[in-house]
Motif scaffolding. Sequence first.
Motif, PDB file in Angstrom:
ATOM      1  N   GLU A 133       5.168  13.753 -11.747  1.00  0.00           N
ATOM      2  CA  GLU A 133       4.566  12.425 -11.712  1.00  0.00           C
ATOM      3  C   GLU A 133       4.008  12.114 -10.325  1.00  0.00           C
ATOM      4  N   SER A 134       4.771  12.504  -9.275  1.00  0.00           N
ATOM      5  CA  SER A 134       4.307  12.243  -7.911  1.00  0.00           C
ATOM      6  C   SER A 134       2.980  12.936  -7.652  1.00  0.00           C
ATOM      7  N   VAL A 135       2.914  14.220  -8.039  1.00  0.00           N
ATOM      8  CA  VAL A 135       1.689  14.972  -7.770  1.00  0.00           C
ATOM      9  C   VAL A 135       0.519  14.370  -8.544  1.00  0.00           C
ATOM     10  N   VAL A 136       0.766  14.016  -9.808  1.00  0.00           N
ATOM     11  CA  VAL A 136      -0.307  13.420 -10.606  1.00  0.00           C
ATOM     12  C   VAL A 136      -0.750  12.104  -9.979  1.00  0.00           C
ATOM     13  N   TYR A 137       0.218  11.289  -9.544  1.00  0.00           N
ATOM     14  CA  TYR A 137      -0.124  10.005  -8.929  1.00  0.00           C
ATOM     15  C   TYR A 137      -0.942  10.222  -7.653  1.00  0.00           C
ATOM     16  N   GLY A 138      -0.533  11.228  -6.851  1.00  0.00           N
ATOM     17  CA  GLY A 138      -1.265  11.518  -5.624  1.00  0.00           C
ATOM     18  C   GLY A 138      -2.699  11.942  -5.913  1.00  0.00           C
ATOM     19  N   LEU A 139      -2.844  12.908  -6.842  1.00  0.00           N
ATOM     20  CA  LEU A 139      -4.185  13.430  -7.134  1.00  0.00           C
ATOM     21  C   LEU A 139      -5.073  12.347  -7.732  1.00  0.00           C
ATOM     22  N   THR A 140      -4.552  11.593  -8.704  1.00  0.00           N
ATOM     23  CA  THR A 140      -5.407  10.608  -9.353  1.00  0.00           C
ATOM     24  C   THR A 140      -5.677   9.417  -8.436  1.00  0.00           C
ATOM     25  N   GLY A 141      -4.709   9.104  -7.559  1.00  0.00           N
ATOM     26  CA  GLY A 141      -4.986   8.086  -6.546  1.00  0.00           C
ATOM     27  C   GLY A 141      -6.182   8.496  -5.705  1.00  0.00           C
ATOM     28  N   GLY A 142      -6.228   9.788  -5.362  1.00  0.00           N
ATOM     29  CA  GLY A 142      -7.373  10.309  -4.623  1.00  0.00           C
ATOM     30  C   GLY A 142      -8.654  10.221  -5.426  1.00  0.00           C
ATOM     31  N   VAL A 143      -8.558  10.482  -6.748  1.00  0.00           N
ATOM     32  CA  VAL A 143      -9.749  10.378  -7.591  1.00  0.00           C
ATOM     33  C   VAL A 143     -10.255   8.936  -7.605  1.00  0.00           C
ATOM     34  N   GLY A 144      -9.316   7.987  -7.666  1.00  0.00           N
ATOM     35  CA  GLY A 144      -9.702   6.577  -7.609  1.00  0.00           C
ATOM     36  C   GLY A 144     -10.418   6.247  -6.314  1.00  0.00           C
ATOM     37  N   PHE A 145      -9.903   6.825  -5.208  1.00  0.00           N
ATOM     38  CA  PHE A 145     -10.543   6.640  -3.908  1.00  0.00           C
ATOM     39  C   PHE A 145     -11.966   7.183  -3.929  1.00  0.00           C
TER      40      PHE A 145
END
Lengths: 195, 208
Positions: A133-145
């Motif tokens: 979950e952490s990795v997914v949150y990190g990656l998708t947070g970056g996609v949002g950025f």
Amino acid sequence: MDWQTLLSIALGAILVNNFILVQFLGICPFMGVSKKMDTAVGMGFAVIFVMGLASALCYPVNLLLVKLDMEFMQTVTFILVIAALVQFVEMFLQKTIPSLYEALGVYLPLITTNCAVLGVVLLNVQNDYNFIESVVYGLTGGVGFLLAIVLFASIRERLAFNAETPKCFEGFPIALITAGLMALAFSGFSGLQVF
Amino acid sequence: MNFGKQLKEGVLTQNPVLVQLLGMCSTMAITTSLSNGLGMGVSVLIILTLSNIIISALRKIIPDKIRIAAYIVVIAGFVTMVDLLLQAYLQDIANSLGVFIPLIVVNCIILARAESFASKNGVLASAVDGITQGLGYTLVLLVMSVIREFLGSGTFGGGILNGGEGIRIFPESYGALMMVLPVGGFLTLGCLIALMQWAQNRSKEGKK
């Protein structure tokens, strides 16, 4: 652990709780690097990479801190891990993909002080996410950025040529107002519920 | 040492938020009520002053190549201290500021002052610089939170006055909820910076 949770984390990070426009994390690079499209795209991908990697690395580090009963050291440890990570990524890119390294230029070291990176790590701990979950949150947070900065850069490129702004609003203020209108659009996602 | 001049620079002519355009994230994120603005402003003021003192005292010892990392460690140490103190004594503020307290570490104001002022000047001057720049930051936060709270929920002094509910100026249902949402942060700060640029242009013309 099922794909529904992961999907709702991902959609949440990209749209509903977009890091820049809703949570106000990472405003400095958002404002600083969005004058031109190509640097904005480069910055966006670098941030995805660093945010994903930082989430993955800080997860075991946090487990270690919890085990040693030293959770109060989280802020100090995380920022050091991120600083070392960015330095390492910089050296790695310089050796292996020099073209990308040159394209990113000065923005690469600046990722250390991007609050979105430290923010995502702290939010992972706060939300009790497990490793995946952490990795997914990190990656998708970056996609949002990336999404926000690309939209914003394209608006700003047009604004620079076509708009007649009042003198006192020139430059930074009008950019902030533009970002505000984008945030208004993004707040429309807040009712979005996946499951 | 010229306290008056530094004070004028920190609050007006070199205001960290309105003129140097630093520390945007926290400025827009937490200014939804007066208590949040005050809590954040004072925390940054304390951390900025202390880290300026330490960094300027160590400026001859820290090697040039790793200075940024060294600054971050000093700043992160003070941030952790303030974080723990807030959680122990001011639980409400610590809860409503949430993740933005540890994020003071990456607040550009502190690192920028360390790099551009504390690493070149003496301890006393750096302490004064920390206080004045911190005051400038706090002032902007206060102005922004008063505007946003008034327009958004129709109160003044939420979290502090009137038993934490704030003084009600007009009924809550008349408030523009937008101003408390992220949108309001962007719009208010944009207008404040525009006002600052207008004032600067005017004073330049006045001198001619």
